[in-house]
Design a protein around this motif. Structure first.
Motif, PDB file in Angstrom:
ATOM      1  N   SER A 542       0.840  -1.201   0.000  1.00  0.00           N
ATOM      2  CA  SER A 542       0.000   0.000   0.000  1.00  0.00           C
ATOM      3  C   SER A 542       0.881   1.259   0.000  1.00  0.00           C
ATOM      4  N   MET A 543       0.366   2.305  -0.662  1.00  0.00           N
ATOM      5  CA  MET A 543       1.072   3.589  -0.709  1.00  0.00           C
ATOM      6  C   MET A 543       0.077   4.693  -0.380  1.00  0.00           C
ATOM      7  N   GLN A 544       0.456   5.490   0.629  1.00  0.00           N
ATOM      8  CA  GLN A 544      -0.393   6.601   1.058  1.00  0.00           C
ATOM      9  C   GLN A 544       0.296   7.914   0.665  1.00  0.00           C
ATOM     10  N   LEU A 545      -0.422   8.752  -0.100  1.00  0.00           N
ATOM     11  CA  LEU A 545       0.121  10.029  -0.579  1.00  0.00           C
ATOM     12  C   LEU A 545      -0.567  11.169   0.152  1.00  0.00           C
ATOM     13  N   THR A 546       0.229  12.139   0.594  1.00  0.00           N
ATOM     14  CA  THR A 546      -0.288  13.363   1.199  1.00  0.00           C
ATOM     15  C   THR A 546       0.391  14.536   0.492  1.00  0.00           C
ATOM     16  N   ASN A 547      -0.406  15.424  -0.098  1.00  0.00           N
ATOM     17  CA  ASN A 547       0.154  16.459  -0.980  1.00  0.00           C
ATOM     18  C   ASN A 547      -0.200  17.848  -0.472  1.00  0.00           C
ATOM     19  N   ALA A 548       0.801  18.760  -0.536  1.00  0.00           N
ATOM     20  CA  ALA A 548       0.617  20.172  -0.157  1.00  0.00           C
ATOM     21  C   ALA A 548       0.997  21.046  -1.350  1.00  0.00           C
ATOM     22  N   GLY A 549       0.130  21.082  -2.353  1.00  0.00           N
ATOM     23  CA  GLY A 549       0.331  21.967  -3.485  1.00  0.00           C
ATOM     24  C   GLY A 549       1.420  21.540  -4.439  1.00  0.00           C
ATOM     25  N   HIS A 550       1.899  20.305  -4.379  1.00  0.00           N
ATOM     26  CA  HIS A 550       2.992  19.858  -5.227  1.00  0.00           C
ATOM     27  C   HIS A 550       2.429  19.246  -6.508  1.00  0.00           C
ATOM     28  N   PRO A 551       3.253  19.172  -7.605  1.00  0.00           N
ATOM     29  CA  PRO A 551       2.789  18.559  -8.849  1.00  0.00           C
ATOM     30  C   PRO A 551       2.346  17.115  -8.651  1.00  0.00           C
ATOM     31  N   PRO A 552       1.640  16.563  -9.631  1.00  0.00           N
ATOM     32  CA  PRO A 552       1.074  15.216  -9.482  1.00  0.00           C
ATOM     33  C   PRO A 552       2.141  14.135  -9.305  1.00  0.00           C
ATOM     34  N   GLN A 562      -0.622   6.489 -14.804  1.00  0.00           N
ATOM     35  CA  GLN A 562      -1.710   7.040 -14.001  1.00  0.00           C
ATOM     36  C   GLN A 562      -1.222   8.326 -13.347  1.00  0.00           C
ATOM     37  N   GLU A 563      -1.929   9.403 -13.601  1.00  0.00           N
ATOM     38  CA  GLU A 563      -1.566  10.703 -13.017  1.00  0.00           C
ATOM     39  C   GLU A 563      -2.439  10.947 -11.805  1.00  0.00           C
ATOM     40  N   ILE A 564      -1.810  11.103 -10.652  1.00  0.00           N
ATOM     41  CA  ILE A 564      -2.531  11.290  -9.390  1.00  0.00           C
ATOM     42  C   ILE A 564      -2.422  12.762  -9.010  1.00  0.00           C
ATOM     43  N   VAL A 565      -3.507  13.496  -9.209  1.00  0.00           N
ATOM     44  CA  VAL A 565      -3.547  14.925  -8.902  1.00  0.00           C
ATOM     45  C   VAL A 565      -4.267  15.105  -7.583  1.00  0.00           C
ATOM     46  N   LEU A 566      -3.565  15.679  -6.614  1.00  0.00           N
ATOM     47  CA  LEU A 566      -4.131  15.884  -5.280  1.00  0.00           C
ATOM     48  C   LEU A 566      -4.097  17.376  -4.954  1.00  0.00           C
ATOM     49  N   PRO A 567      -5.223  18.068  -5.048  1.00  0.00           N
ATOM     50  CA  PRO A 567      -5.239  19.491  -4.705  1.00  0.00           C
ATOM     51  C   PRO A 567      -4.901  19.696  -3.234  1.00  0.00           C
ATOM     52  N   GLY A 568      -4.141  20.710  -2.948  1.00  0.00           N
ATOM     53  CA  GLY A 568      -3.761  21.021  -1.580  1.00  0.00           C
ATOM     54  C   GLY A 568      -3.111  22.380  -1.520  1.00  0.00           C
ATOM     55  N   SER A 569      -3.128  22.987  -0.350  1.00  0.00           N
ATOM     56  CA  SER A 569      -2.548  24.316  -0.175  1.00  0.00           C
ATOM     57  C   SER A 569      -1.067  24.189   0.159  1.00  0.00           C
ATOM     58  N   GLY A 575      -4.548  28.669   4.318  1.00  0.00           N
ATOM     59  CA  GLY A 575      -5.240  27.398   4.382  1.00  0.00           C
ATOM     60  C   GLY A 575      -4.323  26.254   4.789  1.00  0.00           C
ATOM     61  N   GLU A 576      -4.939  25.220   5.323  1.00  0.00           N
ATOM     62  CA  GLU A 576      -4.220  24.016   5.733  1.00  0.00           C
ATOM     63  C   GLU A 576      -4.958  22.788   5.208  1.00  0.00           C
ATOM     64  N   THR A 577      -5.282  22.804   3.939  1.00  0.00           N
ATOM     65  CA  THR A 577      -5.983  21.685   3.320  1.00  0.00           C
ATOM     66  C   THR A 577      -4.996  20.903   2.478  1.00  0.00           C
ATOM     67  N   TYR A 578      -4.876  19.592   2.736  1.00  0.00           N
ATOM     68  CA  TYR A 578      -3.897  18.760   2.048  1.00  0.00           C
ATOM     69  C   TYR A 578      -4.621  17.582   1.396  1.00  0.00           C
ATOM     70  N   GLY A 579      -4.212  17.282   0.176  1.00  0.00           N
ATOM     71  CA  GLY A 579      -4.816  16.174  -0.548  1.00  0.00           C
ATOM     72  C   GLY A 579      -4.285  14.823  -0.067  1.00  0.00           C
ATOM     73  N   ARG A 580      -5.152  13.820   0.007  1.00  0.00           N
ATOM     74  CA  ARG A 580      -4.765  12.465   0.440  1.00  0.00           C
ATOM     75  C   ARG A 580      -5.250  11.452  -0.582  1.00  0.00           C
ATOM     76  N   TYR A 581      -4.425  10.406  -0.764  1.00  0.00           N
ATOM     77  CA  TYR A 581      -4.775   9.344  -1.705  1.00  0.00           C
ATOM     78  C   TYR A 581      -4.047   8.075  -1.278  1.00  0.00           C
ATOM     79  N   GLN A 582      -4.740   6.964  -1.382  1.00  0.00           N
ATOM     80  CA  GLN A 582      -4.135   5.684  -1.011  1.00  0.00           C
ATOM     81  C   GLN A 582      -4.415   4.679  -2.119  1.00  0.00           C
ATOM     82  N   MET A 583      -3.395   3.888  -2.461  1.00  0.00           N
ATOM     83  CA  MET A 583      -3.539   2.882  -3.498  1.00  0.00           C
ATOM     84  C   MET A 583      -2.622   1.704  -3.176  1.00  0.00           C
ATOM     85  N   ASP A 584      -2.893   0.569  -3.796  1.00  0.00           N
ATOM     86  CA  ASP A 584      -2.070  -0.627  -3.641  1.00  0.00           C
ATOM     87  C   ASP A 584      -1.177  -0.773  -4.862  1.00  0.00           C
ATOM     88  N   LEU A 585       0.107  -0.937  -4.601  1.00  0.00           N
ATOM     89  CA  LEU A 585       1.070  -1.108  -5.675  1.00  0.00           C
ATOM     90  C   LEU A 585       1.140  -2.567  -6.076  1.00  0.00           C
TER      91      LEU A 585
END
Length: 678
Positions: A542-552, A562-569, A575-585
């Motif tokens: 499993s891979m858990q992604l947490t993004n703060a305004g960084h490219p995909p 697969q392009e994983i776009v996670l909007p975040g500040s 703001g303190e909103t961070y994008g989260r995504y989890q997937m199985d490799l």
């Protein structure tokens, strides 16, 4: 340049210019017959080049100082146009006055002709009613009476036969006047037997006719009626050679008025002013010419001359009286408006003149001070300062010069520290490189390929691979805004805080929140950071992604991306909103993290590489992360075609092999690339 050098330079220019003028004179006037045509052309060309070079060099020397250049520019823009406009206005006024004089002349001719016509009609009525009536001759009009086309009485100088051509010509002129679009034109003059010009009119009815001509000096009569000096000239008059005529729109204009041969004293006497006692506006200074024609012989209508030109001489007082004296109220309003407008424009111009001289003086003085101070700096004296009292751009420039001079003085005083500063910069560069991981974890579960290319000596990108426990890794990639040493220091601060928070076992969102508060606490200079934290568990894949305004984040699986776009500040922003995504490799998946320096890489036309090209470059069969990295870099280099990078370029590529293998703490791949390798 010293005074002696300037003097020698000017002397050389003068000698060369004199030599050039002499060459031109010799070539043009041929004082040396042995000089051939080719040598003459060469001499003329060389002389002209010398003169032009002297003129250009002299002009550059004259306008080298800013004050002279400003004064010269103001003269060209603000002073020279004034006399040019006045000259143009005077020329227009002269042309309008001349045209008005022509109008007065034509009116006088028409009035005389109308009087003759009226007198002829009156005499015709009396002649028809009483053919034997004895007519008394008038002072200025001569009459001839005709019955059945023959003269039966009147002035013996007039034709014996009725001048039928004159009657037809008068009819044509009246029809032309009544026609639409007809032009104002004086009646044609006729020639008496002695060749003298006069004006004639006819009246006919019931087989009878009366011919009336002006009996007197026609020039004097026209002058008295029009208040102009009038001189009539035939087309074959020798004085007409200097006149230039222009035919425009069916009308002939005289471009060079001809002065009569009478003396100036006679004209002054005619206008009622002594030659030595008159004002300028009372002098006969306006010259004009009008053309009437053709000029026919009265008796048979034979063409004597193609035209009869009237040379007119008048004064401004005459034009003014006829134009403005008819209505005092209109004159008062017009002149009051003109005087008010003139006063307003004069006031504005004087204000602009004072302001221009004030600006030229102050700006020249400021530039001269700056020039002297610059000359002192050129000689190695950094202690001079400019006294600054201005609150404008020049004042800011003087303050900047004082600061620059002070900085240079301090730099010269601390020249021995230059090597130390360079060493410190090299140390900072090495320190930044040491902050990046050089021992990448390699095992049967994962392997890595990385890239770190700062666009400046010290970059703002950062990546790290941290061990969380025996079965988990944290991959971090971040981009600090800006370049240079301050950005490198902020990146080091970010690295230190990140390691501490990871070792404390904080979750990714908590880590980003803590880092955000740390970035926001910087009050002197605001900056922001984009970051992505990936936590990979090898046991489950499993891979858990947490993004703060960084490219995909990109995952390459089975030649697809697969392009994983996670909007975040971003960290440090609002703001303190961070994008989260989890997937199985899955086994063989390659995960790619990168900074915006690769996405925004531009070519010479400014076209960025873009997200679409990123996906195209990553797609395809790949066996290891190094191959994926190299393929992407090759595509970027092909797009940029050697155009220098404007931002840091960072990349981390990870291949996930198998969820069953355990992480080897000490294992390293022999062919694994270094962090800053390309």
């Amino acid at each position: 340049m010293s005074v002696a050098s300037k003097f020698r330079f000017i002397l050389l220019l003068a000698i060369l210019s004199i030599a050039g003028l002499l060459l031109i004179g010799i070539a043009l006037w041929g004082h040396l017959p042995i000089i051939g045509f080719g040598l003459k052309c060469l001499a003329v060309g060389w002389g002209l080049l010398l003169v032009l070079w002297f003129f250009w060099t002299g002009l550059r020397s004259l306008l080298w100082r800013v004050g002279r250049r400003l004064a010269f520019s103001y003269f060209l823009i603000g002073v020279l146009p004034i006399p040019m406009v006045l000259l143009l206005a005077g020329l227009n006024g002269y042309l309008l006055s001349g045209y008005f004089m022509g109008h007065l002349f034509r009116d006088s001719v028409d009035i005389i002709h109308a009087e003759l016509q009226s007198a002829a009609e009156d005499r015709l009525k009396l002649f028809i009613s009483n053919p034997n009536h004895r007519f008394v001759p008038t002072e200025n009009i001569a009459f001839a009476y005709y019955s059945e086309g023959r003269r039966v009485g009147g002035d013996e100088r007039l034709p014996r036969a009725w001048p039928r051509w004159l009657t037809e010509q008068e009819g044509d002129q009246e029809a032309a006047k009544d026609g639409v679009g007809s032009r104002e034109r004086a009646h044609s003059f006729v020639a008496l037997p002695n060749g003298a010009p006069t004006i004639a009119a006819t009246a006919t009815d019931l087989g009878a006719g009366v011919l009336a001509i002006f009996n007197g000096e026609i020039e004097a009569e026209l002058a008295a009626r029009s208040e102009l000096w009038v001189s009539l000239l035939r087309a074959d008059d020798p004085r007409q050679k200097a006149m230039l005529h222009l035919s425009l729109g069916g009308k002939q204009y005289t471009l060079q008025p001809l002065r009569p041969e009478r003396s100036y004293s006679e004209r002054a006497l005619f206008f009622g002013a002594a030659e030595d006692q008159r004002y300028f506006w009372q002098r006969p200074i306006i010259w004009w010419a009008e053309v009437s024609g053709p000029f026919y012989e009265l008796s048979v209508g034979k063409l004597v001359a193609e035209y009869l030109a009237a040379s007119l001489n008048g004064r401004l007082q005459t034009v003014y009286r006829h134009l403005f004296s008819t209505s005092a109220e209109v004159d008062t309003a017009v002149w009051a408006s003109l005087i008010a407008l003139t006063g307003l424009l004069s006031t504005i111009y004087l204000g602009a003149l004072v302001m221009a001289f004030y600006m030229i003086f102050n700006l020249s003085r400021a530039v001269n001070r700056l020039s002297r101070a610059t000359e002192a700096v050129k000689k190695g004296d950094f202690s001079g300062r400019i006294r600054t009292r201005r609150n404008d751009q020049v004042g800011e420039l003087q303050l900047s010069f004082n600061q620059m001079s002070g900085n240079l003085e301090r730099l010269i005083a601390t020249a021995a520290q230059k090597e130390i500063l360079e060493n410190e910069l090299e140390t900072a560069r090495q320190l930044q490189e040491s902050l990046l991981p050089d021992d990448l974890p390699m095992s049967d579960s994962v392997d890595f390929a990385t890239l770190f290319e700062p666009s400046a000596a010290i970059g703002g990108d950062y990546f790290d691979i941290l061990r969380l426990d025996e079965h988990r890794l944290a991959i971090v990639i971040a981009d600090v805004s800006g370049h240079g040493l301050p950005t490198g220091l902020r990146m080091a601060m970010l690295k230190a805080a990140l390691v501490i928070l990871v070792e404390e076992g904080k979750p990714p969102e908590e880590i980003l929140r803590r880092l955000h508060n740390m970035v926001r606490s910087e009050r002197k200079q605001r900056f922001f950071v984009t970051a992505t934290i990936a936590v990979v568990d090898f046991r489950t894949g499993s891979m858990q992604l947490t993004n703060a305004g960084h490219p995909p984040t990109y995952v390459v699986r089975n030649e697809e991306v697969q392009e994983i776009v996670l909007p975040g500040s971003p960290l440090g922003a609002l703001g303190e909103t961070y994008g989260r995504y989890q997937m199985d490799l899955e086994a063989g998946d390659i995960v790619v993290w990168l900074s915006d320096g690769l996405i925004e890489a531009t070519n010479s036309l400014g076209d960025p590489f873009g997200y679409d090209r990123i996906r195209e470059a990553l797609a395809g069969r790949s066996t290891n992360p190094t191959e994926v990295r190299n393929r992407l870099l090759a595509a970027v280099e092909t797009h940029t075609a050697g155009h220098p990078a404007e931002d840091d370029r960072t990349l981390v590529a990870m291949r996930y092999r198998s969820p069953l293998a355990a992480l080897d703490r000490s294992g390293h791949s022999d062919d694994s690339p270094k962090p800053n390798s390309a």
